[in-house]
Design a protein around this motif. Structure first.
Motif, short mmCIF file in Angstrom:
data_model
loop_
_atom_site.label_atom_id
_atom_site.label_comp_id
_atom_site.label_asym_id
_atom_site.label_seq_id
_atom_site.Cartn_x
_atom_site.Cartn_y
_atom_site.Cartn_z
N TYR A 79 4.72 -65.51 21.70
CA TYR A 79 4.26 -66.46 22.04
C TYR A 79 4.14 -65.48 23.23
O TYR A 79 2.39 -65.24 24.12
CB TYR A 79 4.58 -67.70 22.71
N LEU A 80 4.48 -65.10 24.13
CA LEU A 80 4.21 -64.05 26.12
C LEU A 80 3.68 -62.56 25.28
O LEU A 80 2.19 -62.97 25.78
CB LEU A 80 5.88 -63.94 26.30
N LYS A 81 3.55 -62.46 24.22
CA LYS A 81 2.96 -61.47 23.63
C LYS A 81 1.52 -61.98 23.35
O LYS A 81 1.01 -60.78 24.52
CB LYS A 81 3.99 -61.04 22.44
N VAL A 82 1.00 -62.48 22.56
CA VAL A 82 0.14 -62.68 21.82
C VAL A 82 -0.74 -63.21 23.01
O VAL A 82 -1.66 -63.16 23.04
CB VAL A 82 -0.01 -63.79 21.12
N ARG A 83 -0.18 -64.27 24.32
CA ARG A 83 -0.69 -64.96 25.41
C ARG A 83 -0.81 -63.41 26.56
O ARG A 83 -2.78 -64.03 27.09
CB ARG A 83 0.18 -66.04 26.46
N THR A 331 -2.10 -67.14 13.08
CA THR A 331 -2.03 -67.95 13.17
C THR A 331 -2.06 -67.27 14.58
O THR A 331 -2.97 -68.26 15.70
CB THR A 331 -1.68 -69.17 12.97
N LEU A 332 -0.53 -67.21 15.39
CA LEU A 332 -0.55 -67.26 16.14
C LEU A 332 -1.68 -66.27 17.11
O LEU A 332 -1.89 -66.69 18.29
CB LEU A 332 1.32 -66.75 16.68
N ASN A 333 -1.61 -65.25 16.48
CA ASN A 333 -3.13 -64.56 17.25
C ASN A 333 -4.16 -65.31 17.26
O ASN A 333 -4.62 -65.27 18.69
CB ASN A 333 -3.11 -63.41 16.23
N ASP A 334 -4.62 -65.75 16.29
CA ASP A 334 -5.95 -66.31 16.41
C ASP A 334 -6.02 -67.43 16.94
O ASP A 334 -7.02 -67.77 18.24
CB ASP A 334 -6.06 -66.98 14.72
N PHE A 335 -5.41 -68.71 17.08
CA PHE A 335 -5.13 -69.40 18.43
C PHE A 335 -4.24 -69.64 19.22
O PHE A 335 -5.06 -70.40 19.78
CB PHE A 335 -3.98 -71.06 16.65
N SER A 336 -4.36 -68.52 19.94
CA SER A 336 -4.05 -68.26 21.05
C SER A 336 -4.97 -67.85 22.28
O SER A 336 -5.61 -68.72 22.96
CB SER A 336 -2.31 -67.04 21.15
N VAL A 337 -6.09 -66.82 21.26
CA VAL A 337 -7.24 -66.69 21.03
C VAL A 337 -7.89 -68.05 21.54
O VAL A 337 -8.53 -68.37 22.30
CB VAL A 337 -7.57 -65.74 20.25
N ILE A 338 -8.28 -68.98 20.67
CA ILE A 338 -8.77 -69.54 20.46
C ILE A 338 -9.15 -71.26 21.53
O ILE A 338 -9.38 -71.47 22.14
CB ILE A 338 -8.86 -70.74 19.42
N HIS A 339 -7.43 -71.35 21.82
CA HIS A 339 -6.94 -71.38 22.78
C HIS A 339 -7.27 -71.60 24.35
O HIS A 339 -8.11 -72.14 25.14
CB HIS A 339 -5.79 -72.66 22.84
N SER A 340 -7.43 -70.34 24.11
CA SER A 340 -7.79 -69.98 25.56
C SER A 340 -8.96 -69.44 26.43
O SER A 340 -9.05 -69.72 27.67
CB SER A 340 -6.64 -68.29 25.84
N LYS A 341 -9.93 -69.45 25.27
CA LYS A 341 -11.12 -68.92 25.13
C LYS A 341 -12.04 -70.32 25.20
O LYS A 341 -13.27 -70.45 26.21
CB LYS A 341 -12.06 -68.20 24.11
N PHE A 342 -11.63 -71.27 24.50
CA PHE A 342 -12.25 -72.53 24.05
C PHE A 342 -11.38 -74.07 24.50
O PHE A 342 -12.51 -74.85 24.67
CB PHE A 342 -13.19 -72.44 22.79
N ILE A 343 -10.32 -74.03 24.77
CA ILE A 343 -9.74 -75.38 25.03
C ILE A 343 -9.28 -75.27 27.26
O ILE A 343 -9.89 -75.91 27.55
CB ILE A 343 -8.24 -75.20 24.60
N ALA A 344 -8.43 -74.27 27.16
CA ALA A 344 -7.84 -74.02 28.33
C ALA A 344 -7.06 -73.13 28.34
O ALA A 344 -6.13 -72.61 27.47
CB ALA A 344 -6.69 -75.37 28.78
N PRO A 345 -6.43 -72.62 29.64
CA PRO A 345 -5.79 -71.52 30.09
C PRO A 345 -4.63 -71.96 29.06
O PRO A 345 -3.88 -72.72 28.88
CB PRO A 345 -5.60 -71.50 31.29
N LEU A 346 -4.11 -70.91 29.23
CA LEU A 346 -2.51 -70.55 28.51
C LEU A 346 -1.75 -70.59 29.07
O LEU A 346 -1.33 -70.78 30.26
CB LEU A 346 -2.62 -69.38 26.76
N PRO A 347 -0.28 -72.42 28.24
CA PRO A 347 0.41 -72.50 29.64
C PRO A 347 1.57 -71.49 28.85
O PRO A 347 1.56 -70.58 28.62
CB PRO A 347 0.83 -74.11 28.82
N LEU A 348 2.24 -71.56 29.90
CA LEU A 348 3.77 -70.11 29.77
C LEU A 348 4.90 -71.02 28.77
O LEU A 348 4.96 -70.42 28.43
CB LEU A 348 4.34 -70.04 31.89
N ASP A 349 4.68 -71.83 29.08
CA ASP A 349 6.29 -72.49 28.32
C ASP A 349 4.81 -72.39 26.73
O ASP A 349 4.03 -72.53 26.03
CB ASP A 349 6.31 -73.52 27.77
N VAL A 350 5.73 -72.36 25.16
CA VAL A 350 5.55 -71.82 23.78
C VAL A 350 5.58 -73.52 23.04
O VAL A 350 4.68 -74.07 22.86
CB VAL A 350 6.16 -71.12 23.02
#
Length: 406
Positions: A79-83, A331-350
């Motif tokens: 998760y930290l890598k894709v984040r 899913t991990l790559n795609d939805f980390s991008v979706i969360h970061s760009k359209f919802i909110a900054p990615l949290p540190l905790d998976v």
């Protein structure tokens, strides 16, 4: 689920509405110029669909070999890598396809949205800069990606968190009828004095406005003095006045007083760029119909502004609200991008990321993960290889219909 994959991976015929048979899908290309019309069309296709498939094209995925996700990584490390990649690289294409299944017939409505993080509101969002990976840009160019169309006609967007920050920063007037609730605490002496002073001022201002419309004042100096003393201003074609406030409590008191004593006034909250309240602007309307018209104008202006801020995120919000199953190859790559760009900054905790993701997209299916559940496909890493393998071992004739052309 394995049975579903075995049935649905194989298509024996692809038909278009124009009755032309093609082996290549016809995807609707969506840019800023046709986004509004395409959004309504997508909304109807989404509501009638059984599931949605998504695929993203970014400007990169990892900045160094050791940043690439491997099978040896723990969930936290992966998760930290894709984040890190989601925060560094930019999303330029978002392909999404609602699917409808009826017996042996599958109807697809593929869309390809071209995106670009353009600062259309001049507020420094969504992005000042982003990283690019040369191999990704080269591959996109070889596939015919139009970088000019992306930059000049790509659809911009703001995430939910960025939209909230933008609303505060832009400090647009807000109708008090929609944001202020009645107070539950009894008024103090200071509150009573403040309300009576404001009420008296509004009465004199309102009387002056009515008198000025009934009789013409030719002297420009008298007009200027009257406007200066009474605080008269114009909101469009309607007279208005500004009431200075020192706290949200005073905003609440003004709102309650206006609702109780003045039916023909519309109160607007003027926020500061820091998030507080600078003043309350009171607009005088000529009738109930005029008041309703002004409130509709304010509501329409707010909706248009919100649409402009959300941009492509309208599509994400529609998918999230529909609660439809979402299918992705990674899913991990795609939805980390979706969360970061359209919802909110990615949290540190998976785990926090997974909880946030599940609240927005409760049904997510990872094709890559499901393929590993099929014994012979454990070592297959791409969809074409999986399809080729399944075609040699299974046969399930289905008819694929595409709803629109290029």
């Amino acid at each position: 689920m394995v049975a579903l994959i075995r049935r649905r991976f194989l298509g024996t015929k692809i038909s278009l509405n124009s009755h032309r048979h093609k082996l290549q899908w016809s995807v609707k290309q969506v840019t800023k110029s046709n986004f509004s019309d395409s959004l309504q069309e997508f909304k109807s296709h989404l509501s009638a669909s059984d599931f949605v498939a998504v695929s993203l094209q970014n400007t990169g995925s990892f900045s160094a070999p050791w940043n690439r996700v491997s099978s040896f990584d723990s969930p936290e490390t992966a998760y930290l890598k894709v984040r890190r990649a989601a925060e560094r690289f930019q999303l330029l294409q978002f392909a999404i396809c609602p699917f409808t299944i009826s017996g042996s017939k599958v109807t697809a409505h593929p869309y390809n949205f071209h995106l670009f993080p353009r600062d259309e509101l001049n507020i420094g969002m969504p992005s000042y800069s982003f990283s690019c990976q040369t191999s990704y840009l080269t591959a996109m160019a070889r596939q015919g990606f139009d970088f000019n169309a992306c930059i000049y006609d790509g659809i911009s967007y703001l995430s939910r968190a960025q939209e909230l920050a933008a609303i505060v920063r832009m400090a647009n007037p807000i109708n008090l009828n929609y944001v202020v609730e009645a107070s539950s605490s009894p008024p103090t002496v200071a509150d009573t004095v403040f309300v009576e002073r404001v009420k008296s001022r509004i009465k004199h201002w309102k009387k002056s406005c009515i008198d000025s419309t009934s009789k013409k004042i030719d002297d420009a100096l008298v007009k200027s003095l009257q406007k200066l003393v009474l605080g008269g201003e114009q909101y469009g074609s309607r007279p208005c006045m500004t009431i200075a406030v020192c706290s949200e409590r005073q905003v609440q008191l003004v709102s309650e007083m206006l609702r109780e004593f003045f039916d023909d006034l519309v109160a607007l909250k003027i926020p500061t760029k820091g998030g507080g309240t600078q003043a309350v602007r009171v607009v005088l309307t000529s009738s109930k119909e005029d008041k309703s018209l002004l409130e509709r104008e304010l509501q329409n202006a707010e909706e248009e502004q919100n649409k402009k801020m959300r941009g492509f995120r309208e599509v994400i919000e529609l998918v999230s609200a529909s609660q439809k199953p979402v299918v992705s190859h990674n899913t991990l790559n795609d939805f980390s991008v979706i969360h970061s760009k359209f919802i909110a900054p990615l949290p540190l905790d998976v785990n926090e990321f997974l909880n946030s993701l599940q609240s927005n997209f409760p049904l997510i299916f990872d094709v890559n993960h499901m393929m590993k559940g099929i014994g012979p496909l454990e070592n297959v890493t791409s969809i074409p290889a999986a399809v080729s393998h399944l075609k040699n071992r299974f046969f399930a004739p289905i008819e694929m219909e595409l709803s629109h052309g290029v």
